[in-house]
Design an enzyme around this catalytic site. Structure first.
Site, mmCIF file in Angstrom:
data_model
loop_
_atom_site.group_PDB
_atom_site.id
_atom_site.type_symbol
_atom_site.label_atom_id
_atom_site.label_comp_id
_atom_site.label_asym_id
_atom_site.label_seq_id
_atom_site.Cartn_x
_atom_site.Cartn_y
_atom_site.Cartn_z
ATOM 1 N N GLY A 215 37.117 46.539 45.831
ATOM 2 C CA GLY A 215 36.354 45.436 45.249
ATOM 3 C C GLY A 215 35.033 45.908 44.678
ATOM 4 O O GLY A 215 34.605 45.456 43.610
ATOM 5 N N TRP A 218 35.662 47.762 41.485
ATOM 6 C CA TRP A 218 35.990 46.804 40.416
ATOM 7 C C TRP A 218 34.715 46.258 39.786
ATOM 8 O O TRP A 218 34.626 46.089 38.574
ATOM 9 C CB TRP A 218 36.823 45.661 40.988
ATOM 10 C CG TRP A 218 37.258 44.671 39.944
ATOM 11 C CD1 TRP A 218 38.380 44.724 39.172
ATOM 12 C CD2 TRP A 218 36.580 43.464 39.567
ATOM 13 N NE1 TRP A 218 38.443 43.626 38.341
ATOM 14 C CE2 TRP A 218 37.349 42.848 38.561
ATOM 15 C CE3 TRP A 218 35.400 42.854 39.981
ATOM 16 C CZ2 TRP A 218 36.971 41.649 37.965
ATOM 17 C CZ3 TRP A 218 35.019 41.657 39.385
ATOM 18 C CH2 TRP A 218 35.804 41.066 38.389
ATOM 19 N N HIS A 219 33.701 45.983 40.614
ATOM 20 C CA HIS A 219 32.444 45.465 40.082
ATOM 21 C C HIS A 219 31.649 46.533 39.360
ATOM 22 O O HIS A 219 30.898 46.236 38.436
ATOM 23 C CB HIS A 219 31.592 44.896 41.221
ATOM 24 C CG HIS A 219 32.031 43.537 41.661
ATOM 25 N ND1 HIS A 219 33.016 43.329 42.585
ATOM 26 C CD2 HIS A 219 31.596 42.308 41.302
ATOM 27 C CE1 HIS A 219 33.186 42.037 42.781
ATOM 28 N NE2 HIS A 219 32.339 41.394 42.021
ATOM 29 N N GLY A 220 31.770 47.782 39.795
ATOM 30 C CA GLY A 220 31.011 48.851 39.168
ATOM 31 C C GLY A 220 30.776 49.973 40.160
ATOM 32 O O GLY A 220 30.826 49.774 41.359
#
Length: 241
Positions: A215, A218-220
């Site tokens: 997760g 996925w955000h960075g």
């Protein structure tokens, strides 16, 4: 790279990496996993598959669509619906209002305070933090509304992505209403696949950490996404899955 006279900066990386890579990566993964689990029949139409993967309304900002929801709509002949078109226009308008009018204006105050935090007292910092919580919600939810509304113009129905999270009665309920397409994707395709919380406390913590890691990626690629810890824990704890 500097040794050969070429410096790779953020702009270069932004050009090299395809737009929306995280969304269509997650969508192709869910398609493959559903076929592996035999919960979805593979499409025989390559155009339908690539349309599902690259459907432009949600390509950049989501929501993350499941093949089981979108592929049947792509492969079904659609007729123009004035009602659906009007609903789409209304939802796009709501999304623009949320993003441009609310989120962007809150950002002016938030950015000004956070940029010079040492000059402000605790009350001002607290107010900026409250404003930021609404800014990030109206930003994400606004983008989702625009994507969902745009899809409706073409006769497609996306799954909802936000369900009034700030009206939740608990933190657990809050995260189940926040960015639902990502939460449920991580739960269904990663956490459950790893064994969920059915194999003891140590394995449960391992699964949670791996889910949080994905997760966060996925955000960075930074370490600033501590919200994923609360996110994953509150969504999955005490669920026998």
């Amino acid at each position: 790279m500097q040794g050969i006279g070429w410096q790779v900066d953020d702009l270069t990386l932004n050009i090299i990496l395809p737009v929306g890579i995280s969304f269509y990566t997650f969508q192709t993964l869910s398609y493959s996993i559903d076929i592996y689990r035999r919960t979805l029949e593979p499409t025989k139409n390559i155009i339908s598959f690539f349309t599902y993967v690259s459907f432009f309304p949600q390509l950049v900002a989501g929501p993350i669509e499941r093949a089981s929801n979108l592929l049947p709509q792509i492969e079904t002949k659609r007729k123009f619906s004035r009602e659906s078109f009007n609903e789409g226009i209304l939802q796009i308008g709501i999304g623009l209002f949320r993003k441009v009018v609310i989120a962007d204006n809150l950002a002016v105050y938030v950015d000004a305070v956070y940029a010079n935090s040492e000059l402000h007292n605790s009350s001002t910092l607290l107010l900026a933090t409250v404003f930021y919580s609404f800014q990030i919600y109206y930003d994400f939810a606004g983008y989702s509304d625009i994507a969902i509304g745009t899809a409706k113009l073409f006769g497609f129905n996306f799954a909802p992505n936000f369900n009034f999270p700030y009206f939740s009665k608990s933190i657990t309920e809050f995260w189940r209403r926040w960015h639902m397409s990502l939460s449920f994707w991580l739960r269904d395709y990663l956490y459950i696949s790893l064994g969920g919380n059915r194999k003891g406390i140590k394995i449960t913590y391992r699964n949670l950490l791996l889910t949080m890691l994905l997760g966060g990626l996925w955000h960075g690629s930074s370490v600033e996404f501590c919200d994923l810890g609360c996110h994953t824990w509150t969504v999955f704890k005490r669920r026998k899955i």
